[in-house]
Motif scaffolding. Structure first.
Motif, PDB file in Angstrom:
ATOM      1  N   LEU A 537       0.943  -1.071   0.175  1.00 47.10           N
ATOM      2  CA  LEU A 537      -0.133   0.223   0.169  1.00 47.10           C
ATOM      3  C   LEU A 537       0.837   1.002   0.152  1.00 47.10           C
ATOM      4  CD1 LEU A 537      -3.039  -1.123   3.119  1.00 47.10           C
ATOM      5  CD2 LEU A 537      -2.946  -0.865  -0.292  1.00 47.10           C
ATOM      6  N   TYR A 538       2.048   0.862   0.922  1.00 44.12           N
ATOM      7  CA  TYR A 538       2.784   2.436   1.012  1.00 44.12           C
ATOM      8  C   TYR A 538       3.590   2.621  -0.778  1.00 44.12           C
ATOM      9  CZ  TYR A 538       6.850   5.617   2.682  1.00 44.12           C
ATOM     10  OH  TYR A 538       7.576   5.997   3.261  1.00 44.12           O
ATOM     11  N   ALA A 539       3.518   1.389  -1.420  1.00 38.83           N
ATOM     12  CA  ALA A 539       4.645   1.488  -2.760  1.00 38.83           C
ATOM     13  C   ALA A 539       3.741   2.611  -3.433  1.00 38.83           C
ATOM     14  CB  ALA A 539       4.502   0.189  -3.503  1.00 38.83           C
ATOM     15  N   ILE A 540       1.775   1.332  -4.074  1.00 39.79           N
ATOM     16  CA  ILE A 540       1.632   2.406  -4.597  1.00 39.79           C
ATOM     17  C   ILE A 540       0.495   3.259  -4.006  1.00 39.79           C
ATOM     18  CG2 ILE A 540       0.734  -0.250  -5.487  1.00 39.79           C
ATOM     19  CD1 ILE A 540      -1.838   0.347  -3.721  1.00 39.79           C
ATOM     20  N   GLU A 541       0.187   4.040  -2.914  1.00 36.39           N
ATOM     21  CA  GLU A 541       0.154   5.384  -2.697  1.00 36.39           C
ATOM     22  C   GLU A 541       0.619   5.739  -2.603  1.00 36.39           C
ATOM     23  OE1 GLU A 541      -3.377   6.634  -1.756  1.00 36.39           O
ATOM     24  OE2 GLU A 541      -3.342   4.798  -3.207  1.00 36.39           O
ATOM     25  N   ALA A 551       9.705   1.356  -0.983  1.00 35.32           N
ATOM     26  CA  ALA A 551       9.288   0.637  -0.685  1.00 35.32           C
ATOM     27  C   ALA A 551       8.993  -0.786  -1.418  1.00 35.32           C
ATOM     28  CB  ALA A 551       7.604   1.053  -0.459  1.00 35.32           C
ATOM     29  N   THR A 552       9.709  -0.925  -2.849  1.00 31.64           N
ATOM     30  CA  THR A 552       9.951  -1.742  -3.352  1.00 31.64           C
ATOM     31  C   THR A 552      10.927  -3.119  -2.948  1.00 31.64           C
ATOM     32  OG1 THR A 552      10.851  -0.841  -5.384  1.00 31.64           O
ATOM     33  CG2 THR A 552       8.277  -1.969  -5.541  1.00 31.64           C
ATOM     34  N   GLU A 553      12.062  -2.391  -2.636  1.00 30.30           N
ATOM     35  CA  GLU A 553      13.117  -2.615  -2.099  1.00 30.30           C
ATOM     36  C   GLU A 553      13.292  -3.706  -1.449  1.00 30.30           C
ATOM     37  OE1 GLU A 553      15.925  -3.318  -3.405  1.00 30.30           O
ATOM     38  OE2 GLU A 553      15.179  -2.469  -5.464  1.00 30.30           O
ATOM     39  N   ARG A 554      12.093  -2.909   0.276  1.00 29.57           N
ATOM     40  CA  ARG A 554      11.614  -3.715   0.600  1.00 29.57           C
ATOM     41  C   ARG A 554      10.448  -5.119   0.804  1.00 29.57           C
ATOM     42  NH1 ARG A 554      15.753  -1.775   2.555  1.00 29.57           N
ATOM     43  NH2 ARG A 554      16.191   0.015   4.007  1.00 29.57           N
ATOM     44  N   LEU A 555       9.603  -4.964  -0.285  1.00 32.31           N
ATOM     45  CA  LEU A 555       9.133  -6.069  -0.583  1.00 32.31           C
ATOM     46  C   LEU A 555      10.137  -6.900  -0.984  1.00 32.31           C
ATOM     47  CD1 LEU A 555       6.019  -4.265  -2.424  1.00 32.31           C
ATOM     48  CD2 LEU A 555       6.127  -5.932  -0.274  1.00 32.31           C
ATOM     49  N   ARG A 556      10.967  -6.459  -2.119  1.00 30.86           N
ATOM     50  CA  ARG A 556      12.390  -7.523  -2.186  1.00 30.86           C
ATOM     51  C   ARG A 556      13.021  -8.526  -1.095  1.00 30.86           C
ATOM     52  NH1 ARG A 556      12.082  -3.897  -6.928  1.00 30.86           N
ATOM     53  NH2 ARG A 556      11.285  -5.508  -9.107  1.00 30.86           N
ATOM     54  N   GLU A 557      13.152  -7.881  -0.462  1.00 35.19           N
ATOM     55  CA  GLU A 557      13.271  -8.126   1.121  1.00 35.19           C
ATOM     56  C   GLU A 557      12.885  -9.491   2.166  1.00 35.19           C
ATOM     57  OE1 GLU A 557      15.061  -5.029   3.086  1.00 35.19           O
ATOM     58  OE2 GLU A 557      16.785  -4.865   1.498  1.00 35.19           O
ATOM     59  N   ILE A 558      11.140  -9.447   2.011  1.00 38.18           N
ATOM     60  CA  ILE A 558      11.111 -10.361   2.467  1.00 38.18           C
ATOM     61  C   ILE A 558      11.338 -11.586   2.137  1.00 38.18           C
ATOM     62  CG2 ILE A 558       8.387 -11.973   2.375  1.00 38.18           C
ATOM     63  CD1 ILE A 558       7.766  -8.205   2.540  1.00 38.18           C
ATOM     64  N   PHE A 571       4.581  -6.022  -9.272  1.00 38.25           N
ATOM     65  CA  PHE A 571       3.557  -4.942  -9.222  1.00 38.25           C
ATOM     66  C   PHE A 571       2.990  -3.916  -9.033  1.00 38.25           C
ATOM     67  CE2 PHE A 571      -1.001  -5.970  -7.889  1.00 38.25           C
ATOM     68  CZ  PHE A 571      -2.329  -4.931  -9.071  1.00 38.25           C
ATOM     69  N   GLY A 572       3.864  -3.266  -7.351  1.00 41.89           N
ATOM     70  CA  GLY A 572       3.839  -2.094  -7.016  1.00 41.89           C
ATOM     71  C   GLY A 572       4.442  -1.153  -7.806  1.00 41.89           C
ATOM     72  N   ARG A 573       5.187  -1.312  -8.179  1.00 40.12           N
ATOM     73  CA  ARG A 573       6.581  -0.593  -9.046  1.00 40.12           C
ATOM     74  C   ARG A 573       5.121   0.113 -10.277  1.00 40.12           C
ATOM     75  NH1 ARG A 573      12.017   0.946 -10.162  1.00 40.12           N
ATOM     76  NH2 ARG A 573      11.732   0.776  -7.585  1.00 40.12           N
ATOM     77  N   ALA A 574       4.975  -1.073 -10.869  1.00 41.06           N
ATOM     78  CA  ALA A 574       4.581  -0.945 -12.826  1.00 41.06           C
ATOM     79  C   ALA A 574       3.360   0.261 -11.996  1.00 41.06           C
ATOM     80  CB  ALA A 574       4.248  -2.407 -12.674  1.00 41.06           C
TER      81      ALA A 574
END
Length: 603
Positions: A537-541, A551-558, A571-574
């Protein structure tokens, strides 16, 4: 008086002695006549082939095949017969060998060649069980059982002994025969093992690796206890066992990027067993709910599967109402299972999802206003450690907070245009009033959170040992991030410009402070999966390139293929790029279908 031409015995044709068996093995393999020249025959010399003769056997050696019925080799005990409860391997029909007999099992000899196979043995211990290696009907090649060779009987009369061939005419299998028979036997063994249900391996994988990013980070102790209780239940219950095997196979496929067709087939089999359980009045309802939860989890991870609780009959609804509406309290395991089912239902209803169960089933599930009891520690594991007991006491109110938060989140998701009309001004006005009410509920929930949630990481570390403080800090952090994520979602549902939403801006700052702070956001190699939804939600807002990169880099770190963190990062980046390019919000579900070709996974 002798007839003309000499004695009659001199003109009698010689008796048939059978085919010559003293030729070289090469000619006999090629099925051509050998002139038996030594040391190399004419055929092998002409074709430049290796000429090999079978070594002569000692005539004084007594071969087991020359013994009569019931006889034994002198100086040895009689060999016991093969058991009747054995498996009969089906040999391939090879071409005829040099002696004119089919090199394989004749129909009359199949009963003599039974082999007991144990499918539960490991590949490192693939042996034939119950068959003595000294049995005269088993050929040992290279110290391993290569094939079962039947006793060749070519009786020309009713008396079996009269047609038995002499030992000099018996053929020993060549090295190639041994290898081919070894391949045949081991392939048959492996094929039988592949058809077995891998219960023990799947149970072990279920205990060690099966987690849920929408439950496990928020209720880790009870999740582990649930898995232990389910495995113990699956040992004696076929439906529970089938569900565990199906979900474990699905996770294995997801982790390794394998096709999921096998897992889908196992799901359908478990679904059939579950439907039978729903209608069986004698089945314990706790077992029915456990199987239903596992199948809901399967459908949550594998979104292309039809959820089993979407269509239920009246019998199941009546049984569920009787079980949940009675005065007696539900068992802790049943209560926890039901609570998790409701959490999955809320997550599966977001972003245009239709949920995992029908409204009729969801409305019959209790709301747990008085809290949710913890699952008992397994008695077979001894008394729990003191730190575990304290962690259980401190984490109970935190999970209750998270559960009530997600029930409010479910109300927010039902106000989106996926679930109700938003095309008129009166629709938008009604949604705005509902959002104001839900924001008040969120604020009241946050104000009433437990004292342990109001402590800073430093305070918890100062008053608690690391074994207790660290998991409590991580649990408080993911619940706090989930709370702030709802305000980001509210701004998106209302459609307000992000620049005018002070609540969303504050919430995003809080989420970033938690992830980058000292709240134990990272676990081992990666980021806690509980941050998946807040970060997405952070990435898309956020309407800033640098914020989106964070935000997208942190998502990849999961780094969790089960919750598809890598996909949600892309998805969030696009989606953020599309919104920045168009300078407006873009509907996430339809953008995902257009850009990636599939609806978004459950979040």
């Amino acid at each position: 008086m002798s007839p003309p031409g000499g004695n009659i015995l001199e003109h009698r044709p010689p008796s048939y002695r059978g085919r010559v068996r003293s030729g070289c093995l090469t000619c006999r393999t090629r099925k051509v006549k050998c002139d038996e020249a030594q040391p190399v025959c004419h055929n092998c010399t002409r074709l430049e082939k290796t000429c090999v003769y079978k070594p002569w056997k000692s005539k004084s050696r007594i071969h087991p095949r020359n013994l009569g019925p019931g006889e034994a080799i002198p100086g040895s005990s009689p060999t016991p017969p093969l058991p009747d409860s054995t498996v009969i391997p089906t040999p391939s029909q090879d071409s005829q060998s040099g002696d004119g007999c089919v090199d394989g099992l004749a129909p009359a000899d199949e009963s003599l060649t039974r082999v007991l196979y144990d499918p539960l043995r490991s590949p490192q211990d693939e042996t034939l069980v119950g068959v003595p290696t000294e049995h005269p009907q088993i050929s040992i090649c290279h110290n391993s059982i290569s094939h079962v060779i039947p006793t060749p009987i070519t009786s020309h009369s009713q008396n079996g002994d009269a047609g038995r061939r002499p030992a000099a005419q018996q053929e020993s299998p060549s090295a190639f025969d041994c290898i081919s028979r070894d391949v045949e036997l081991t392939t048959t063994m492996d094929k039988l093992a592949a058809r077995e249900r891998p219960q023990e391996r799947c149970f072990s994988f279920f205990l060690e690796r099966v987690d849920c990013a929408w439950i496990t980070p928020f209720d880790p102790l009870n999740w582990r206890r649930m898995k232990t209780a389910v495995v113990e239940m699956g040992v004696s219950n076929e439906a529970v066992s089938s569900s565990v095997i199906a979900i474990s196979t699905l996770y294995i496929g997801q982790l390794h990027g394998l096709p999921l067709s096998k897992a889908a087939a196992l799901y359908e089999s478990a679904r059939t067993e579950f439907e039978n359980l729903m209608r069986d009045e004698d089945t314990d309802m706790q077992v029915v709910l456990v199987v239903g939860f596992l199948l809901c989890l399967f459908a949550f991870v594998h979104a292309d599967i039809a959820p089993v609780l979407k269509s239920t009959d009246e019998i199941f609804l009546r049984r569920l109402e009787q079980h949940t509406g009675r005065q007696l309290p539900l068992s802790p395991l049943t209560s926890r299972i039901i609570a998790w089912m409701k959490l999955l239902q809320v997550s599966a209803s977001r972003a245009g999802g239709m949920g995992l169960m029908s409204d009729g089933v969801f409305n019959l599930l209790p709301s747990f206003e008085a809290g949710i009891p913890d699952i008992e520690h397994p008695t077979t594991h001894g008394m729990p450690d003191t730190s575990i007991s304290l962690q259980e006491v401190l984490s109970k109110p935190i999970f209750d907070f998270y559960f009530r938060l997600q029930m409010i989140s479910g109300e927010i998701s039902r106000l989106t245009h996926y679930h109700r009309s938003r095309t008129r001004g009166v629709d938008q006005e009604e949604v705005a009033r509902e959002m104001t009410r839900l924001k008040s509920k969120l604020s009241a929930l946050w104000s009433s959170r437990s004292n342990i949630q109001q402590q800073s990481p430093e305070d918890l570390k100062n008053h608690l040992s690391p074994s207790i403080a660290d998991p409590i800090i991580a649990l408080s952090a993911v619940c706090a991030a989930a709370y702030h994520a709802e305000f980001i979602e509210i701004g998106r549902v209302l459609g307000d410009p992000l620049a005018e939403s002070a609540d969303a801006k504050h919430a995003m700052r809080q989420v970033r402070g938690i992830v980058d702070g000292s709240w134990n956001a990272f676990e081992g190699r990666g980021l806690n999966p509980g941050y998946l939804r807040p970060l997405f939600l952070y990435a898309i807002e956020c309407m800033d390139w640098q914020e989106n990169d964070w935000a997208t880099e942190r998502l990849r770190e999961i780094r969790d293929p089960i919750c598809r963190s890598e996909f949600f990062a892309s998805f969030g980046r696009a989606l953020s790029d599309a919104q920045l390019f168009k300078d407006r919000r873009v509907t996430s579900k339809y953008f995902c279908i257009r850009h990636f070709g599939v609806p978004p996974p459950y979040l």
